[in-house]
Design a protein around this motif. Structure first.
Motif, PDB file in Angstrom:
ATOM      1  N   ALA A  41       1.266   7.469  10.152  1.00  0.00           N
ATOM      2  CA  ALA A  41      -0.182   7.267  10.060  1.00  0.00           C
ATOM      3  C   ALA A  41      -0.616   6.925   8.646  1.00  0.00           C
ATOM      4  O   ALA A  41      -0.031   7.389   7.658  1.00  0.00           O
ATOM      5  N   GLN A  42      -1.652   6.104   8.567  1.00  0.00           N
ATOM      6  CA  GLN A  42      -2.311   5.794   7.301  1.00  0.00           C
ATOM      7  C   GLN A  42      -3.445   6.810   7.142  1.00  0.00           C
ATOM      8  O   GLN A  42      -4.443   6.761   7.855  1.00  0.00           O
ATOM      9  N   VAL A  43      -3.298   7.738   6.201  1.00  0.00           N
ATOM     10  CA  VAL A  43      -4.268   8.824   6.030  1.00  0.00           C
ATOM     11  C   VAL A  43      -5.192   8.472   4.874  1.00  0.00           C
ATOM     12  O   VAL A  43      -4.738   8.263   3.739  1.00  0.00           O
ATOM     13  N   ILE A  44      -6.477   8.413   5.168  1.00  0.00           N
ATOM     14  CA  ILE A  44      -7.471   8.035   4.169  1.00  0.00           C
ATOM     15  C   ILE A  44      -8.425   9.203   3.946  1.00  0.00           C
ATOM     16  O   ILE A  44      -9.105   9.645   4.875  1.00  0.00           O
ATOM     17  N   ASP A  45      -8.456   9.699   2.716  1.00  0.00           N
ATOM     18  CA  ASP A  45      -9.396  10.752   2.340  1.00  0.00           C
ATOM     19  C   ASP A  45     -10.618  10.082   1.724  1.00  0.00           C
ATOM     20  O   ASP A  45     -10.530   9.464   0.662  1.00  0.00           O
ATOM     21  N   LEU A  46     -11.750  10.183   2.419  1.00  0.00           N
ATOM     22  CA  LEU A  46     -12.969   9.485   2.017  1.00  0.00           C
ATOM     23  C   LEU A  46     -13.800  10.262   1.003  1.00  0.00           C
ATOM     24  O   LEU A  46     -14.833   9.765   0.533  1.00  0.00           O
ATOM     25  N   ARG A  47     -13.377  11.454   0.653  1.00  0.00           N
ATOM     26  CA  ARG A  47     -14.156  12.289  -0.258  1.00  0.00           C
ATOM     27  C   ARG A  47     -13.884  11.915  -1.714  1.00  0.00           C
ATOM     28  O   ARG A  47     -12.735  11.692  -2.101  1.00  0.00           O
TER      29      ARG A  47
ATOM     30  N   ALA B 143      -1.901  11.291   2.087  1.00  0.00           N
ATOM     31  CA  ALA B 143      -3.204  10.620   2.059  1.00  0.00           C
ATOM     32  C   ALA B 143      -3.405   9.771   0.809  1.00  0.00           C
ATOM     33  O   ALA B 143      -2.801  10.014  -0.244  1.00  0.00           O
ATOM     34  N   ARG B 144      -4.275   8.757   0.974  1.00  0.00           N
ATOM     35  CA  ARG B 144      -4.799   7.969  -0.142  1.00  0.00           C
ATOM     36  C   ARG B 144      -6.290   8.225  -0.244  1.00  0.00           C
ATOM     37  O   ARG B 144      -6.964   8.385   0.768  1.00  0.00           O
ATOM     38  N   ARG B 145      -6.821   8.234  -1.456  1.00  0.00           N
ATOM     39  CA  ARG B 145      -8.254   8.413  -1.634  1.00  0.00           C
ATOM     40  C   ARG B 145      -8.913   7.027  -1.678  1.00  0.00           C
ATOM     41  O   ARG B 145      -8.683   6.242  -2.595  1.00  0.00           O
ATOM     42  N   ILE B 146      -9.719   6.732  -0.658  1.00  0.00           N
ATOM     43  CA  ILE B 146     -10.475   5.481  -0.598  1.00  0.00           C
ATOM     44  C   ILE B 146     -11.902   5.828  -0.194  1.00  0.00           C
ATOM     45  O   ILE B 146     -12.113   6.393   0.888  1.00  0.00           O
ATOM     46  N   LEU B 147     -12.851   5.528  -1.030  1.00  0.00           N
ATOM     47  CA  LEU B 147     -14.244   5.846  -0.717  1.00  0.00           C
ATOM     48  C   LEU B 147     -14.770   4.916   0.371  1.00  0.00           C
ATOM     49  O   LEU B 147     -14.263   3.800   0.551  1.00  0.00           O
ATOM     50  N   PRO B 148     -15.779   5.344   1.129  1.00  0.00           N
ATOM     51  CA  PRO B 148     -16.293   4.518   2.228  1.00  0.00           C
ATOM     52  C   PRO B 148     -16.668   3.097   1.812  1.00  0.00           C
ATOM     53  O   PRO B 148     -16.412   2.143   2.562  1.00  0.00           O
ATOM     54  N   ALA B 149     -17.236   2.940   0.633  1.00  0.00           N
ATOM     55  CA  ALA B 149     -17.641   1.606   0.176  1.00  0.00           C
ATOM     56  C   ALA B 149     -16.453   0.713  -0.134  1.00  0.00           C
ATOM     57  O   ALA B 149     -16.604  -0.508  -0.244  1.00  0.00           O
ATOM     58  N   GLU B 150     -15.251   1.303  -0.273  1.00  0.00           N
ATOM     59  CA  GLU B 150     -14.064   0.529  -0.644  1.00  0.00           C
ATOM     60  C   GLU B 150     -13.193   0.177   0.561  1.00  0.00           C
ATOM     61  O   GLU B 150     -12.198  -0.531   0.422  1.00  0.00           O
ATOM     62  N   ILE B 151     -13.555   0.683   1.742  1.00  0.00           N
ATOM     63  CA  ILE B 151     -12.708   0.509   2.922  1.00  0.00           C
ATOM     64  C   ILE B 151     -12.535  -0.958   3.299  1.00  0.00           C
ATOM     65  O   ILE B 151     -11.439  -1.415   3.671  1.00  0.00           O
ATOM     66  N   ALA B 152     -13.611  -1.730   3.206  1.00  0.00           N
ATOM     67  CA  ALA B 152     -13.554  -3.131   3.636  1.00  0.00           C
ATOM     68  C   ALA B 152     -12.495  -3.915   2.868  1.00  0.00           C
ATOM     69  O   ALA B 152     -11.879  -4.840   3.411  1.00  0.00           O
ATOM     70  N   ALA B 153     -12.283  -3.560   1.592  1.00  0.00           N
ATOM     71  CA  ALA B 153     -11.316  -4.284   0.763  1.00  0.00           C
ATOM     72  C   ALA B 153      -9.942  -3.625   0.737  1.00  0.00           C
ATOM     73  O   ALA B 153      -9.019  -4.152   0.106  1.00  0.00           O
TER      74      ALA B 153
ATOM     75  N   LYS C 113     -13.335  12.528  -5.746  1.00  0.00           N
ATOM     76  CA  LYS C 113     -12.529  13.567  -6.381  1.00  0.00           C
ATOM     77  C   LYS C 113     -13.364  14.771  -6.775  1.00  0.00           C
ATOM     78  O   LYS C 113     -12.887  15.909  -6.739  1.00  0.00           O
ATOM     79  N   ALA C 114     -14.635  14.546  -7.155  1.00  0.00           N
ATOM     80  CA  ALA C 114     -15.499  15.666  -7.529  1.00  0.00           C
ATOM     81  C   ALA C 114     -15.739  16.604  -6.349  1.00  0.00           C
ATOM     82  O   ALA C 114     -15.924  17.810  -6.526  1.00  0.00           O
ATOM     83  N   GLU C 115     -15.744  16.064  -5.146  1.00  0.00           N
ATOM     84  CA  GLU C 115     -15.955  16.879  -3.950  1.00  0.00           C
ATOM     85  C   GLU C 115     -14.667  17.535  -3.491  1.00  0.00           C
ATOM     86  O   GLU C 115     -14.681  18.685  -3.038  1.00  0.00           O
ATOM     87  N   ALA C 116     -13.566  16.815  -3.589  1.00  0.00           N
ATOM     88  CA  ALA C 116     -12.278  17.326  -3.119  1.00  0.00           C
ATOM     89  C   ALA C 116     -11.192  16.941  -4.114  1.00  0.00           C
ATOM     90  O   ALA C 116     -10.583  15.872  -3.996  1.00  0.00           O
ATOM     91  N   PRO C 117     -10.942  17.771  -5.114  1.00  0.00           N
ATOM     92  CA  PRO C 117      -9.906  17.437  -6.114  1.00  0.00           C
ATOM     93  C   PRO C 117      -8.544  17.193  -5.489  1.00  0.00           C
ATOM     94  O   PRO C 117      -7.778  16.349  -5.967  1.00  0.00           O
ATOM     95  N   ASP C 118      -8.223  17.921  -4.427  1.00  0.00           N
ATOM     96  CA  ASP C 118      -6.937  17.770  -3.752  1.00  0.00           C
ATOM     97  C   ASP C 118      -7.119  16.961  -2.475  1.00  0.00           C
ATOM     98  O   ASP C 118      -8.055  17.194  -1.703  1.00  0.00           O
ATOM     99  N   LEU C 119      -6.209  16.032  -2.221  1.00  0.00           N
ATOM    100  CA  LEU C 119      -6.250  15.247  -0.992  1.00  0.00           C
ATOM    101  C   LEU C 119      -5.902  16.127   0.203  1.00  0.00           C
ATOM    102  O   LEU C 119      -5.263  17.165   0.068  1.00  0.00           O
TER     103      LEU C 119
END
Length: 322
Positions: free
Chosen positions: A250-256, A269-279, A258-264
């Motif tokens: 699975a491709q695991v995407i943590d949308l939070r 998981a990869r950290r990708i914010l909602p605004a960055e998903i399209a790219a 870093k200030a909200e969730a320092p740990d994935l």
């Protein structure tokens, strides 16, 4: 039988109905404001066995609506305090408590040998997990939600449509009692209705509460009710999952952020914010797991990905699980 004499006088209950209640096992998820009246009425009605799940402790801010607890309970696990108060009221009750949250990887084990589920979590991630499991196992689910001065209670599954059929999408906001406020009497009335619906289902009364929704709007002093027996199950439901169920591919995407969730959520998981998903570089042929605190951001991103052709999408509500 003197404890239940007034209830047994009703022709729709009687000795046979009382004996039926004594043989039933009800799972109650959540020991908060909804469960406070529901648990007392179910225990008072003679339900033979109740299992109660809740991971939290009693806080002073709970007391205006969680009327099962007292000042002496502050700091105690809710399930332990609830057990003491309920057994004091009815020593015949078999009450099993677990200081734990219900999750997608544990829900099936909690439904073993259960006759009915009462959802008092007031958390949409937990409610959807319960509804999906009850639909699979043909178990009746009495689910409710309250915010501010408004609330609803309904009977789902076991031959009736699921919660998803009536609410195929999440609300616009993730407001809760803690963030949006709530009036205690509204919670009490909805919780009491949950208990009444549960008893009617267990006693096989007609009309059945399954397929029925009751709404209360005390801001406008209005009550409403309607049946939803013909509601269709969604064709492409978004499932809530848990870290323990994530597939290795699975491709695991943590949308939070870093200030909200320092740990994935996981090392996968990869950290990708909602605004960055399209790219983002995502493969539509591989499963995707989207994580945020409540599930709301993940739900919105998942709907956008579905529109782009992604089919295998699941959601983790990390805040709800924690």
């Amino acid at each position: 039988m003197s404890r239940y004499a007034r209830q047994m006088m009703l022709p729709e209950v009687g000795p046979q109905g009382q004996a039926m209640l004594a043989r039933t096992h009800v799972l109650v998820v959540g020991a908060g404001g909804l469960a406070a009246p529901a648990l007392q009425y179910l225990a008072g009605a003679g339900i033979g066995r109740i299992t109660l799940l809740d991971p939290d402790h009693v806080e002073q801010s709970n007391l205006h609506r969680q009327t099962l607890f007292t000042m002496q309970d502050i700091g105690r696990p809710k399930v332990a305090a609830a057990r003491d108060h309920l057994i004091a009221r009815n020593p015949e009750l078999v009450l099993q408590v677990q200081k734990t949250a219900l999750t997608a990887d544990t829900v099936d084990q909690h439904l073993t040998e259960v006759d009915l589920v009462l959802d008092g979590a007031d958390n949409f991630a937990t409610s959807y997990i319960l509804s999906d499991a009850c639909l699979r196992q043909t178990l009746p689910l009495i689910s409710a939600s309250v915010l501010g001065q408004r609330g609803y209670v309904g009977g789902f599954c076991a031959g009736a449509p699921s919660l998803r059929a009536l609410f195929p999408d999440l609300p616009e906001t993730a407001a809760s009692c803690a963030s949006g406020g709530v009036m205690g009497p509204v919670v009490g009335m909805i919780g009491a209705l949950q208990a009444q619906m549960a008893l009617k289902v267990l006693l096989h009364h007609a009309p059945s509460p399954l397929g029925q929704l009751m709404q209360m709007d005390m801001a406008n002093l209005s009550l409403g009710s309607f049946r939803f027996d013909g509601a269709d199950e969604p064709a492409a439901p978004l499932r809530f999952t848990s870290p323990a169920l994530i597939a290795p591919e699975a491709q695991v995407i943590d949308l939070r952020p870093k200030a909200e969730a320092p740990d994935l959520i996981t090392t996968q998981a990869r950290r990708i914010l909602p605004a960055e998903i399209a790219a983002a570089d995502l493969c539509p042929k591989r499963p995707i797991v989207l994580c945020c605190r409540s599930g709301l951001r993940a739900w919105r991103v998942a709907r956008d990905l579905q529109a782009r052709g992604f089919a295998q999408i699941e959601i983790i509500a990390a805040g709800a699980i924690a």
